[in-house]
Scaffold this motif. Structure first.
Motif, PDB file in Angstrom:
ATOM      1  N   ASP A   1       0.938  -0.930  -0.234  1.00 33.41           N
ATOM      2  CA  ASP A   1       0.155   0.249  -0.597  1.00 33.41           C
ATOM      3  C   ASP A   1       1.202   1.602  -0.196  1.00 33.41           C
ATOM      4  O   ASP A   1       0.750   1.727   0.695  1.00 33.41           O
ATOM      5  CB  ASP A   1      -0.608   0.121   1.611  1.00 33.41           C
ATOM      6  CG  ASP A   1      -1.733  -0.959   1.390  1.00 33.41           C
ATOM      7  OD1 ASP A   1      -2.789  -0.809  -0.081  1.00 33.41           O
ATOM      8  OD2 ASP A   1      -2.610  -1.907   2.632  1.00 33.41           O
TER       9      ASP A   1
ATOM     10  N   THR B   1      -2.629   5.134   0.860  1.00 35.70           N
ATOM     11  CA  THR B   1      -4.148   4.699   0.894  1.00 35.70           C
ATOM     12  C   THR B   1      -5.461   6.042   1.623  1.00 35.70           C
ATOM     13  O   THR B   1      -4.618   6.609   1.650  1.00 35.70           O
ATOM     14  CB  THR B   1      -4.330   3.837   2.028  1.00 35.70           C
ATOM     15  OG1 THR B   1      -4.071   4.729   3.707  1.00 35.70           O
ATOM     16  CG2 THR B   1      -3.336   2.740   2.241  1.00 35.70           C
TER      17      THR B   1
ATOM     18  N   TYR C   1      -1.110   1.954  -9.926  1.00 39.41           N
ATOM     19  CA  TYR C   1      -0.879   2.588  -8.556  1.00 39.41           C
ATOM     20  C   TYR C   1      -0.338   4.025  -8.738  1.00 39.41           C
ATOM     21  O   TYR C   1      -1.295   5.001  -7.610  1.00 39.41           O
ATOM     22  CB  TYR C   1       0.881   2.420  -7.866  1.00 39.41           C
ATOM     23  CG  TYR C   1       0.361   1.564  -7.624  1.00 39.41           C
ATOM     24  CD1 TYR C   1       0.169   0.844  -6.934  1.00 39.41           C
ATOM     25  CD2 TYR C   1       1.830  -0.246  -7.744  1.00 39.41           C
ATOM     26  CE1 TYR C   1      -0.061  -0.466  -5.650  1.00 39.41           C
ATOM     27  CE2 TYR C   1       1.885  -1.119  -7.501  1.00 39.41           C
ATOM     28  CZ  TYR C   1       0.700  -1.379  -6.719  1.00 39.41           C
ATOM     29  OH  TYR C   1       0.964  -2.809  -5.797  1.00 39.41           O
TER      30      TYR C   1
END
Length: 207
Positions: free
Chosen positions: A12, A15, A78
């Motif tokens: 991650d 987030t 991403y």
């Protein structure tokens, strides 16, 4: 290669929860402009830190792409996920805070466009940044916003590749969209000059 894409895909980089934590800090800060219309003190620093946090996450992704730990497609995906989190509409907080968040999101648009252009190779490494700034300003003046942002993206890609965005260039840009987008590029430059620990980052630090 110090890892494979499979090792990274669960990572991650940023987030929605992390972003929401920042938004909550803005709400708690009761931010207001001072007489000078400039963000002041600790409350104003929140917005700088929010931007730095996002930019560093994007640079981590680029570093993993450069190490061969992420494909170009995954890296772009991403960056897109972080962009969607950071540019989503935010419920009104207060007039001053809303203005700052709007400015922050505009600035980040420049940063995201830069990262995408760099990863896609959509730039010419022989081009001078000063020349591109003039093109961007001309496009903004003609309301060619898409061309203006595309040109900013090229400038940012050059900065990520190692070229310098000088203070002189920044000082000569009049206030407007190009100036706000360039602020995002300036944040990238500052993050790259600062600690380069993000290049070796294995896990995201929690706030």
């Amino acid at each position: 290669m110090s890892g494979t894409e499979g090792d990274v895909l669960h990572h991650d980089f940023y987030t929605a929860e992390r972003w929401n934590n920042w938004i909550n800090q803005v709400k708690e800060s009761d931010f207001k402009f001072e007489e000078s219309d400039e963000p002041q003190g600790k409350e104003g620093a929140i917005f700088v830190n929010m931007e730095d946090d996002i930019i560093l996450a994007c640079l981590k992704i680029i570093a993993k792409y450069e190490k061969g730990q992420l494909s170009r497609e995954s890296a772009l995906q991403y960056i897109g996920q972080i962009r969607d989190i950071a540019l989503a509409e935010i419920d009104p907080i207060s007039e001053d805070a809303d203005l700052m968040i709007d400015s922050l999101q505009t600035s980040l648009m420049g940063g995201f466009a830069a990262c995408e252009a760099y990863l896609s190779g959509d730039y010419d490494s022989d081009t001078e940044i000063e020349d591109l700034v003039k093109v961007a300003l001309e496009a903004e003046a003609s309301d060619d916003i898409e061309i203006a942002l595309g040109t900013i993206a090229e400038i940012g890609a050059l900065v990520i590749s190692g070229k310098e965005l000088t203070d002189k260039v920044m000082e000569e840009v009049p206030y407007g969209l190009v100036a706000e987008w360039l602020d995002g590029i300036d944040s990238i430059a500052a993050a790259m000059i600062g600690s380069d620990g993000y290049k070796d980052d294995e896990e995201d630090d929690e706030m």
